[in-house]
Design an enzyme around this catalytic site. Structure first.
Site, PDB file in Angstrom:
ATOM      1  N   CYS A   1       0.836  -1.202   0.000  1.00 35.47           N
ATOM      2  CA  CYS A   1       0.000   0.000   0.000  1.00 35.47           C
ATOM      3  C   CYS A   1       0.871   1.251   0.000  1.00 35.47           C
ATOM      4  O   CYS A   1       1.887   1.329   0.691  1.00 35.47           O
ATOM      5  CB  CYS A   1      -0.905  -0.003   1.229  1.00 35.47           C
ATOM      6  SG  CYS A   1      -2.038   1.409   1.285  1.00 35.47           S
TER       7      CYS A   1
ATOM      8  N   CYS B   1      -0.127   5.242   6.769  1.00 32.62           N
ATOM      9  CA  CYS B   1      -0.804   5.084   8.057  1.00 32.62           C
ATOM     10  C   CYS B   1       0.196   4.561   9.091  1.00 32.62           C
ATOM     11  O   CYS B   1       0.786   3.495   8.913  1.00 32.62           O
ATOM     12  CB  CYS B   1      -1.980   4.126   7.920  1.00 32.62           C
ATOM     13  SG  CYS B   1      -3.149   4.581   6.616  1.00 32.62           S
TER      14      CYS B   1
ATOM     15  N   CYS C   1      -0.030   0.828  10.424  1.00 29.11           N
ATOM     16  CA  CYS C   1      -0.285  -0.275   9.506  1.00 29.11           C
ATOM     17  C   CYS C   1       0.990  -0.938   8.983  1.00 29.11           C
ATOM     18  O   CYS C   1       1.899  -0.264   8.478  1.00 29.11           O
ATOM     19  CB  CYS C   1      -1.130   0.210   8.339  1.00 29.11           C
ATOM     20  SG  CYS C   1      -1.658  -1.133   7.251  1.00 29.11           S
TER      21      CYS C   1
ATOM     22  N   CYS D   1     -16.009 -10.347   5.447  1.00 34.81           N
ATOM     23  CA  CYS D   1     -15.421  -9.068   5.065  1.00 34.81           C
ATOM     24  C   CYS D   1     -14.117  -9.313   4.294  1.00 34.81           C
ATOM     25  O   CYS D   1     -13.312 -10.161   4.682  1.00 34.81           O
ATOM     26  CB  CYS D   1     -15.129  -8.228   6.304  1.00 34.81           C
ATOM     27  SG  CYS D   1     -16.557  -8.005   7.378  1.00 34.81           S
TER      28      CYS D   1
ATOM     29  N   CYS E   1     -18.996  -7.630   2.985  1.00 35.92           N
ATOM     30  CA  CYS E   1     -18.429  -6.303   3.261  1.00 35.92           C
ATOM     31  C   CYS E   1     -17.044  -6.241   2.641  1.00 35.92           C
ATOM     32  O   CYS E   1     -16.314  -7.247   2.644  1.00 35.92           O
ATOM     33  CB  CYS E   1     -18.359  -6.082   4.774  1.00 35.92           C
ATOM     34  SG  CYS E   1     -17.616  -4.492   5.264  1.00 35.92           S
TER      35      CYS E   1
ATOM     36  N   CYS F   1     -19.957   1.223   7.060  1.00 43.20           N
ATOM     37  CA  CYS F   1     -19.268   0.678   8.233  1.00 43.20           C
ATOM     38  C   CYS F   1     -18.066   1.572   8.480  1.00 43.20           C
ATOM     39  O   CYS F   1     -17.146   1.616   7.672  1.00 43.20           O
ATOM     40  CB  CYS F   1     -18.829  -0.765   7.968  1.00 43.20           C
ATOM     41  SG  CYS F   1     -17.800  -1.486   9.267  1.00 43.20           S
TER      42      CYS F   1
ATOM     43  N   ARG G   1     -19.069  -2.951  16.817  1.00 44.81           N
ATOM     44  CA  ARG G   1     -18.199  -4.124  16.622  1.00 44.81           C
ATOM     45  C   ARG G   1     -16.898  -3.996  17.408  1.00 44.81           C
ATOM     46  O   ARG G   1     -16.189  -3.009  17.281  1.00 44.81           O
ATOM     47  CB  ARG G   1     -17.852  -4.300  15.140  1.00 44.81           C
ATOM     48  CG  ARG G   1     -19.045  -4.445  14.248  1.00 44.81           C
ATOM     49  CD  ARG G   1     -18.651  -4.661  12.772  1.00 44.81           C
ATOM     50  NE  ARG G   1     -19.852  -4.638  11.958  1.00 44.81           N
ATOM     51  CZ  ARG G   1     -20.657  -5.678  11.793  1.00 44.81           C
ATOM     52  NH1 ARG G   1     -20.366  -6.829  12.361  1.00 44.81           N
ATOM     53  NH2 ARG G   1     -21.756  -5.570  11.065  1.00 44.81           N
TER      54      ARG G   1
END
Length: 402
Positions: A127, A131, A134, A173, A206, A266, A338
């Site tokens: 990616c 972040c 991450c 998901c 999802c 979400c 969640r």
């Protein structure tokens, strides 16, 4: 004869007499005495939030009590919360906050039901985002040792979905480590096939694919997508210290495209990034004032990963997790809350407190993207011990009759 000034000093001070006047402060003993003479009622209200017993006629009721009382008595969601209102609820004494949240939870949900969700990483690493938490960011790869992989095949994803369904999961998901979906038409077609396959199993589907535009959202909707996950992570003010390659407004724009396409939103956040209580209130304010509340609100506790900028962060104090869940339940009463990343470090007792406070979904299975996840077998044991049952797909039971 005494001088005049000595005679004045010897005289008693004159004060106006005010009989039967009570001073406007309260002590423990005065509260106890006053409570002892209050009439006893056989039928207490279903959500008692007692006002302080007035000792003087000019003693005001704290506004925070009114805010929480009104929030707990709500029969439908509202999305015009102010930060001050949310802060007043969030700062309420924790044990009573959990109690009040459980009252709201029982009004809008069946408290025995918890949805089991399984998350699969369908495209690992590589990616271009930065972040700080991450492991999948390319710039952190050297420190984390995570190797980027190609997108999983449709059949491998559906095989994982079948296994999840066999173990009781009702939502599947799929996450891909991308900044956005620009130039990924073939990948989007494959993901659409994955969505159709998951839905054919009778499961909710999802995905989380980074930023998408309006047309891509419509394609995902046409494939039958149930929900799109795109977390806002934290408050608008703290966000730039965690991520610089994607703005807060870009995240909100993606949520707008998702909502406009008719897909459930979400969106939640991560606690333990180094944020303050004010930032947690800011996160809650962002999601609770969206045009419609998110269908689900994932609450993540940071799992520090060595090699990332936040790899040495201390563990999150559990009370912050519990307080956030309880506040979310009160201000977004119909939303699924969640427990996401970080549940692996919680004891069953801590998880039970979260369920009491209004959490009604968990991630279960083999992995949470790149971090550990509680397994199906241990969650089944926990459900049996605490009297919980899996929520059925697309079929959230109504709250029990009072």
């Amino acid at each position: 004869m005494k001088p005049a000034y000595l005679r004045r000093l010897a005289e008693p001070l004159s004060r106006p007499v005010q009989p039967n006047r009570l001073r406007s402060f309260t002590t423990v003993s005065s509260r106890t005495s006053a409570a002892a003479v209050q009439p006893q009622h056989l039928h207490q209200p279903s959500f008692p939030i007692p006002d302080p017993i007035p000792v003087g006629h000019d003693t005001p009721v704290p506004p925070a009590r009114h805010i929480l009382r009104d929030a707990v008595s709500a029969t439908r969601p509202r999305n015009n919360w102010t930060r001050d209102e949310i802060a007043a609820i969030h700062s309420h004494p924790l044990m009573d906050l959990v109690h009040q949240a459980s009252i709201v939870h029982r009004r809008f949900h069946n408290p025995a039901e918890v949805q089991l969700c399984t998350l699969m990483n369908i495209k690992t690493g590589g990616c271009t985002e930065d972040c700080s938490y991450c492991a999948q960011a390319t710039r952190h790869q050297k420190g984390t040792g995570l190797q980027a992989k190609k997108v999983e095949t449709v059949e491998s994803v559906l095989e994982a979905a079948r296994e999840a369904r066999a173990n009781g999961s009702t939502r599947f998901c799929m996450g891909a480590a991308w900044r956005d979906m620009r130039g990924r038409k073939n990948s989007l077609r494959n993901i659409a096939d994955m969505i159709r396959g998951v839905r054919a199993l009778g499961m909710e589907a999802c995905v989380t694919l980074g930023m998408i535009d309006g047309e891509q959202a419509k394609e995902l909707k046409a494939a039958g997508l149930t929900a799109y996950n795109h977390n806002v992570d934290t408050s608008r003010e703290f966000y730039p210290s965690i991520i610089s390659t994607r703005t807060y407004d870009e995240r909100l724009q993606t949520l707008g495209y998702v909502r406009d396409a008719g897909i459930n939103v979400c969106s939640g956040g991560i606690l333990g990034l180094g944020e303050t209580t004010t930032d947690r209130v800011g996160l809650l304010h962002t999601v609770s004032t969206l045009p419609t509340h998110p269908e689900s609100f994932p609450v993540n506790a940071l799992v520090p990963i060595k090699g990332t900028p936040l790899g040495d962060r201390p563990p999150l104090d559990f009370t912050n997790m519990l307080r956030t869940i309880a506040t979310a339940r009160i201000i977004m009463p119909a939303t699924i809350v969640r427990i996401a990343a970080g549940r692996k470090t919680m004891s069953e007792e801590k998880q039970a407190l979260c369920f009491m406070a209004g959490a009604n979904a968990i991630f279960t299975g083999e992995k949470m993207l790149t971090t550990e996840c509680n397994g199906w077998d241990e969650d089944k044991v926990m459900f049996d011990r605490w009297g919980l049952e899996p929520m059925k797909s697309f079929d959230k039971s109504p709250p029990p009759a009072s």
